[in-house]
Design a protein around this motif. Structure first.
Motif, short mmCIF file in Angstrom:
data_model
loop_
_atom_site.label_atom_id
_atom_site.label_comp_id
_atom_site.label_asym_id
_atom_site.label_seq_id
_atom_site.Cartn_x
_atom_site.Cartn_y
_atom_site.Cartn_z
N ARG A 16 0.80 -1.28 0.09
CA ARG A 16 -0.07 0.19 0.10
C ARG A 16 0.86 1.32 -0.13
NH1 ARG A 16 -4.78 -1.08 4.40
NH2 ARG A 16 -5.47 -3.06 3.24
N THR A 18 0.03 5.44 0.78
CA THR A 18 -0.78 6.70 1.22
C THR A 18 -0.55 7.72 0.47
OG1 THR A 18 -0.98 5.79 3.27
CG2 THR A 18 -1.52 7.93 3.01
N ARG A 41 -5.64 9.22 0.36
CA ARG A 41 -6.03 8.12 0.21
C ARG A 41 -4.91 6.94 0.28
NH1 ARG A 41 -9.95 8.54 -4.53
NH2 ARG A 41 -10.61 10.80 -4.69
N THR A 42 -5.43 5.83 0.70
CA THR A 42 -4.64 4.53 0.98
C THR A 42 -4.80 3.81 -0.27
OG1 THR A 42 -4.43 4.69 3.14
CG2 THR A 42 -3.74 2.58 2.13
N ILE A 43 -3.98 3.56 -1.14
CA ILE A 43 -4.34 2.75 -2.44
C ILE A 43 -3.13 1.39 -2.43
CG2 ILE A 43 -4.88 4.69 -3.64
CD1 ILE A 43 -2.11 4.87 -5.04
N GLU A 44 -3.65 0.55 -2.99
CA GLU A 44 -2.91 -0.62 -3.52
C GLU A 44 -2.73 -0.47 -5.13
OE1 GLU A 44 -4.34 -4.24 -1.63
OE2 GLU A 44 -5.40 -3.03 -0.18
N TYR A 56 -6.45 0.09 -6.27
CA TYR A 56 -7.48 -0.06 -5.41
C TYR A 56 -7.52 0.99 -4.39
CZ TYR A 56 -11.13 -1.86 -2.36
OH TYR A 56 -12.28 -1.72 -1.48
N CYS A 57 -8.58 1.55 -4.27
CA CYS A 57 -8.57 2.93 -3.50
C CYS A 57 -9.24 2.54 -2.29
CB CYS A 57 -9.40 4.23 -4.26
SG CYS A 57 -9.54 5.51 -3.19
N HIS A 58 -8.87 2.62 -0.96
CA HIS A 58 -9.76 2.24 0.35
C HIS A 58 -10.76 3.25 0.53
CE1 HIS A 58 -7.60 -1.50 1.24
NE2 HIS A 58 -6.66 -0.89 0.45
N GLU A 61 -13.35 2.36 -1.89
CA GLU A 61 -13.51 1.01 -2.01
C GLU A 61 -13.97 0.66 -3.50
OE1 GLU A 61 -16.75 0.52 0.78
OE2 GLU A 61 -15.49 0.48 2.85
#
Length: 77
Positions: A16, A18, A41-44, A56-58, A61
């Motif tokens: 991840r 941020t 945002r926290t992203i993968e 993927y954006c937490h 979602e």
């Protein structure tokens, strides 16, 4: 280069990152001025495509695409 390294490392290790992401649209302020709108945002990240990263954006979602030049700050994570 540091942002690219962080994103590529996250892609390779399913990690991840941020980010502080700046909206392409300003927000109206009093006096008719414009102010940039930032979200944290926290992203993968999954794919890096030139000036874009799919992740993927937490916050939302959902899978989103982010422009690298709109990432104002980042933290590995």
């Amino acid at each position: 280069p540091e942002l690219l390294d962080a994103l590529l490392t996250a892609i390779d290790h399913h990690g991840r990152v941020t980010i502080t992401y700046v909206s392409p649209h300003g927000v109206s302020t009093e006096g008719g001025g414009r102010k940039r709108k930032e979200t944290h945002r926290t992203i993968e990240p999954t794919t890096l495509r030139g000036l874009w990263v799919d992740a993927y954006c937490h916050l939302r979602e959902d899978v989103r695409t982010f422009r690298l030049d709109r990432i104002a700050a980042f933290e590995r994570g």
